[in-house]
Motif scaffolding. Structure first.
Motif, short mmCIF file in Angstrom:
data_model
loop_
_atom_site.label_atom_id
_atom_site.label_comp_id
_atom_site.label_asym_id
_atom_site.label_seq_id
_atom_site.Cartn_x
_atom_site.Cartn_y
_atom_site.Cartn_z
N GLN A 179 0.91 -1.22 0.07
CA GLN A 179 -0.01 -0.11 -0.11
C GLN A 179 0.89 1.20 -0.08
O GLN A 179 1.91 1.37 0.43
CB GLN A 179 -0.93 -0.03 1.37
N ALA B 104 4.88 1.29 0.38
CA ALA B 104 5.47 0.89 -0.57
C ALA B 104 5.81 1.71 -1.84
O ALA B 104 5.46 1.19 -3.12
CB ALA B 104 4.41 -0.41 -1.21
N THR B 105 6.65 2.70 -1.56
CA THR B 105 6.79 3.82 -2.62
C THR B 105 7.62 3.07 -3.64
O THR B 105 7.58 3.70 -4.81
CB THR B 105 7.41 4.92 -2.17
N PRO B 106 8.47 2.09 -3.54
CA PRO B 106 9.30 1.58 -4.72
C PRO B 106 8.61 1.04 -5.84
O PRO B 106 8.85 0.93 -6.82
CB PRO B 106 10.21 0.65 -3.93
N SER B 107 7.26 0.57 -5.35
CA SER B 107 6.34 0.13 -6.55
C SER B 107 5.51 1.11 -7.24
O SER B 107 5.00 0.96 -8.37
CB SER B 107 5.16 -0.74 -5.70
N VAL B 108 5.85 2.53 -7.04
CA VAL B 108 5.11 3.55 -7.74
C VAL B 108 5.92 3.90 -8.93
O VAL B 108 7.33 4.14 -8.82
CB VAL B 108 5.03 4.56 -6.82
N ASN B 109 5.37 3.95 -10.24
CA ASN B 109 6.10 4.12 -11.27
C ASN B 109 5.74 5.74 -11.78
O ASN B 109 6.55 6.26 -12.72
CB ASN B 109 5.98 3.26 -12.61
N SER C 273 8.25 8.54 -11.97
CA SER C 273 9.17 8.36 -11.00
C SER C 273 10.72 8.43 -11.30
O SER C 273 11.12 7.45 -12.00
CB SER C 273 8.98 7.11 -9.91
N ARG D 241 1.37 2.12 -10.61
CA ARG D 241 2.35 1.20 -10.63
C ARG D 241 2.68 0.85 -12.21
O ARG D 241 3.65 0.30 -12.21
CB ARG D 241 2.09 0.10 -9.80
N SER D 242 1.65 1.18 -13.11
CA SER D 242 1.77 0.61 -14.42
C SER D 242 2.89 1.25 -14.88
O SER D 242 3.35 2.58 -14.42
CB SER D 242 0.61 0.77 -15.17
N SER D 243 3.60 0.86 -16.15
CA SER D 243 4.62 1.63 -16.78
C SER D 243 4.08 2.79 -17.45
O SER D 243 4.88 3.80 -17.58
CB SER D 243 5.23 0.75 -17.75
#
Length: 125
Positions: free
Chosen positions: A1, A27-32, A53, A100-102
């Motif tokens: 989250q 879970a910021t590393p999951s953010v793109n 990001s 999170r998507s590219s």
């Protein structure tokens, strides 16, 4: 989250400036991609600006291009929206969002999985 907290809204006169901040945690590393959206009373939510990001690329709605600037501080997990030359029609609730998507942009709004609570911007004439 991912949790997003906006700040910096307020009331200004036309021609004035505001700087919005959006602090991300979790879970910021999951953010793109991070973006700002606005929603005026009785209207649909619409994209304002987006930034991938860790990238210098930016995307803007035509209505704000040249007046607003989106930026990020990766170390602080914070995204900013510098709003200059504000107009009464900019009055809205502004929301920070993350995906999170590219893909990174102002379309496919349903793919923005995380949203802040919003911060109000009011511009008087």
């Amino acid at each position: 989250q991912v949790q997003l907290v906006e700040s910096g809204g307020g009331s200004v006169q036309a021609g004035g400036s505001l700087r919005l901040s959006c602090a991300a945690s979790g879970a910021t590393p999951s953010v793109n991609c991070m973006a700002w959206f606005s929603q005026a009373p009785g209207k649909e939510r619409e994209g304002v600006a987006a930034i991938p990001s860790g990238s210098s690329s930016t995307y803007y709605a035509s209505s704000v291009k040249g007046r607003f600037t989106i930026s990020q501080d990766v170390a602080k997990n914070t995204v900013y929206l510098q709003m200059n030359s504000l107009k009464p029609e900019d009055t809205a609730m502004y929301y920070c969002a993350a995906r999170r998507s590219s893909y990174c942009g102002l379309a496919r709004i349903s793919e923005y999985a995380y949203w802040g609570q919003g911060t109000q911007v009011t511009v008087s004439s």
